[in-house]
Scaffold this motif. Structure first.
Motif, PDB file in Angstrom:
ATOM      1  N   UNK A 198     -55.799 -95.877 -43.377  1.00 28.24           N
ATOM      2  CA  UNK A 198     -55.348 -96.649 -44.533  1.00 28.24           C
ATOM      3  C   UNK A 198     -54.496 -97.815 -44.060  1.00 28.24           C
ATOM      4  N   UNK A 199     -54.639 -98.953 -44.732  1.00 27.88           N
ATOM      5  CA  UNK A 199     -53.806-100.085 -44.362  1.00 27.88           C
ATOM      6  C   UNK A 199     -54.190-101.357 -45.069  1.00 27.88           C
ATOM      7  N   UNK A 200     -53.865-102.461 -44.440  1.00 27.20           N
ATOM      8  CA  UNK A 200     -54.124-103.789 -45.005  1.00 27.20           C
ATOM      9  C   UNK A 200     -53.991-104.792 -43.883  1.00 27.20           C
ATOM     10  N   UNK A 201     -54.555-105.978 -44.079  1.00 24.28           N
ATOM     11  CA  UNK A 201     -54.284-107.065 -43.156  1.00 24.28           C
ATOM     12  C   UNK A 201     -53.714-108.234 -43.926  1.00 24.28           C
TER      13      UNK A 201
ATOM     14  N   UNK B  72     -50.798-119.253 -43.009  1.00 25.12           N
ATOM     15  CA  UNK B  72     -50.932-120.340 -42.051  1.00 25.12           C
ATOM     16  C   UNK B  72     -50.270-119.961 -40.731  1.00 25.12           C
ATOM     17  N   UNK B  73     -51.069-119.785 -39.699  1.00 25.09           N
ATOM     18  CA  UNK B  73     -50.548-119.527 -38.371  1.00 25.09           C
ATOM     19  C   UNK B  73     -50.211-118.098 -38.044  1.00 25.09           C
ATOM     20  N   UNK B  74     -50.307-117.185 -38.990  1.00 21.38           N
ATOM     21  CA  UNK B  74     -49.846-115.813 -38.749  1.00 21.38           C
ATOM     22  C   UNK B  74     -50.856-114.798 -39.263  1.00 21.38           C
ATOM     23  N   UNK B  75     -51.239-113.870 -38.381  1.00 20.68           N
ATOM     24  CA  UNK B  75     -52.137-112.797 -38.764  1.00 20.68           C
ATOM     25  C   UNK B  75     -51.506-111.447 -38.491  1.00 20.68           C
ATOM     26  N   UNK B  76     -51.787-110.481 -39.347  1.00 21.96           N
ATOM     27  CA  UNK B  76     -51.208-109.141 -39.226  1.00 21.96           C
ATOM     28  C   UNK B  76     -52.243-108.107 -39.623  1.00 21.96           C
ATOM     29  N   UNK B  77     -52.262-106.980 -38.916  1.00 19.93           N
ATOM     30  CA  UNK B  77     -53.152-105.878 -39.258  1.00 19.93           C
ATOM     31  C   UNK B  77     -52.393-104.570 -39.116  1.00 19.93           C
ATOM     32  N   UNK B  78     -52.521-103.711 -40.110  1.00 18.82           N
ATOM     33  CA  UNK B  78     -51.826-102.416 -40.112  1.00 18.82           C
ATOM     34  C   UNK B  78     -52.811-101.332 -40.535  1.00 18.82           C
TER      35      UNK B  78
ATOM     36  N   UNK C 103     -49.793-101.324 -35.839  1.00 17.34           N
ATOM     37  CA  UNK C 103     -49.449-102.567 -36.528  1.00 17.34           C
ATOM     38  C   UNK C 103     -49.458-103.665 -35.477  1.00 17.34           C
ATOM     39  N   UNK C 104     -50.181-104.735 -35.747  1.00 18.67           N
ATOM     40  CA  UNK C 104     -50.365-105.808 -34.774  1.00 18.67           C
ATOM     41  C   UNK C 104     -50.152-107.158 -35.440  1.00 18.67           C
TER      42      UNK C 104
END
Length: 444
Positions: free
Chosen positions: A353-356, A360-366, A377-378
């Motif tokens: 389970x998670x979300x991304x 602008x300029x920032x990416x996140x994945x959990x 989490x990245x």
């Protein structure tokens, strides 16, 4: 939204920004420099040996992301009480400052889970009915028959059919220019304005007909929180979600600036901004309760562990949050399930389970296992690094494959490697919700 599933990622979103742009530079732009030899930085751990966390393999997989072209990445991977923090590449390309773990980062649509929890807390108190029409609460925001047909649940699971406000907020994107990105750097957007832009946009379908990602849904959800609590929604979420989860480095920014140590965040917009420009200073009112949060990878792992273990919501509301609708790929196949602000992704080693998030300029994945034991989490600091083909479609980048390989190593461990010990490439790309959204502008 999110990232890891063994099914096919829908990368064929149509990009409408295909012309060169003439934009005044509002930030110092430095050409990408040759990076030092990639070395994933692993923080010391009192228990160096863990059957669940192969630190050498994790480091190699993370370094592969930098080697593929990503400027910098930092992450926290957990297996029960074991944790591995890694960083590779550069936090500041011009200064040569290395990336390091636990830097603050804009997390985009990961914010949606926090907003959903706040709404569901009010559901638990009987102040909001998930299946009531949004027009009951906000008749002026979603007026008329539409407001009576769209329920609160439809907002939270993206089946409302309401369009996204992004094209209206960044109009140059419809003119094949990214000029709006710079024009709006210090502009303040009121939630009411964003909601109006989304409600007036072309509907993506009939209420309840299908899943269609729209940030407008979560701006309206924030307005709903304010309506029923009488509080600013960001203040409510801070006190009742962020603080309740014990998070120390997660907050809605009060200005365009990030208050703590953070990387620069570079936007390429599919090569239209060349070299990529730093957008770490930005008024995030355009994201609001849909995507404005700043956090760290450690805080995000903490949040999901406490959420999935029932510390933030009663069992009934957590069940509602994890009740999903199908998300379809370009060929009609189900690529993941979307609940209320969270996504369910099935990997070779189980469901997560998670979300991304993407700003602008920032990416996140959990992603977290259902019991919150195995987590990843990245955060990374170069966005829309892919190129467009002659038809304006986004082409997969080596960075995408490297990220997918790291996610599988982080979450599936030994099951993700080949016999040589190298990270295994996923058999098919892992889907991200932002790849499945309408393709007119930046995703949250």
């Amino acid at each position: 939204m999110l990232l890891d599933r063994p099914e096919r990622r829908h990368r064929a979103r149509v990009a409408k920004t295909t012309a060169a742009l003439a934009v005044a530079l509002l930030a110092t732009v430095v050409p990408a420099q040759a990076a030092p030899a990639p070395t994933a930085l692993s923080t010391p751990d009192a228990t160096a040996a863990s059957a669940g966390l192969d630190r050498k393999a994790l480091g190699a997989a993370l370094d592969a992301v930098h080697a593929a072209g990503m400027y910098g990445v930092n992450t926290e991977v957990r297996d029960g009480s074991q944790a591995w923090q890694g960083a590779t590449g550069l936090a500041d390309v011009g200064a040569g400052r290395p990336m390091r773990p636990q830097l603050q980062h804009r997390v985009g649509s990961v914010t949606k889970a926090f907003t959903s929890v706040a709404v569901l807390q009010q559901v638990a108190k009987g102040r909001i009915d998930l299946d009531a029409p949004i027009g009951r609460y906000l008749p002026d925001t979603v007026p008329g028959e539409r407001g009576q047909a769209i329920t609160v649940r439809m907002l939270l699971n993206h089946t409302s059919g309401i369009g996204d406000y992004i094209p209206g907020a960044f109009p140059s994107l419809l003119e094949k220019s990214t000029k709006s990105l710079d024009d709006n750097r210090f502009r303040y957007f009121r939630p009411e304005e964003l909601a109006r832009l989304g409600v007036e946009a072309e509907p993506t379908g009939k209420p309840g007909e299908k899943w269609s990602y729209s940030n407008t849904n979560y701006i309206i959800a924030g307005m709903l929180i304010q309506k029923v609590t009488g509080e600013d929604p960001e203040a409510y979420i801070t006190r009742n979600v962020i603080q309740k989860a014990g998070l120390r480095n997660t907050y809605f920014p009060r200005s365009p600036y990030i208050s703590g140590p953070h990387p620069r965040m570079y936007e390429s917009f599919y090569g239209l901004i060349d070299p990529p420009r730093d957008y770490s200073v930005y008024d995030m009112s355009w994201g609001g309760t849909a995507g404005a949060l700043v956090s760290t990878t450690g805080d995000l792992d903490d949040f999901y562990r406490k959420l999935l273990r029932g510390h933030l919501l009663p069992a009934a509301q957590l069940h509602e949050m994890q009740t999903t609708v199908p998300v379809l790929g370009e060929n009609g196949e189900v690529v993941m399930g979307y609940g209320l602000g969270v996504a369910a992704v099935d990997l070779p080693c189980g469901r997560f389970w998670g979300h991304d998030g993407a700003v602008f300029g920032a990416g996140t994945s959990v992603l977290s296992s259902p019991d919150g034991r195995r987590q990843m989490a990245t955060a990374y600091n170069l966005m829309k690094y892919q190129k467009l083909d002659k038809d304006g479609k986004v082409q997969p980048s080596p960075i995408d494959a490297a990220l997918d390989g790291f996610y599988l190593q982080a979450l599936c461990g030994k099951d993700a490697g080949d016999r040589t010990g190298k990270p295994a490439a996923p058999a098919v790309p892992l889907p991200r919700t932002q790849d499945l959204a309408p393709a007119t502008a930046p995703r949250l």
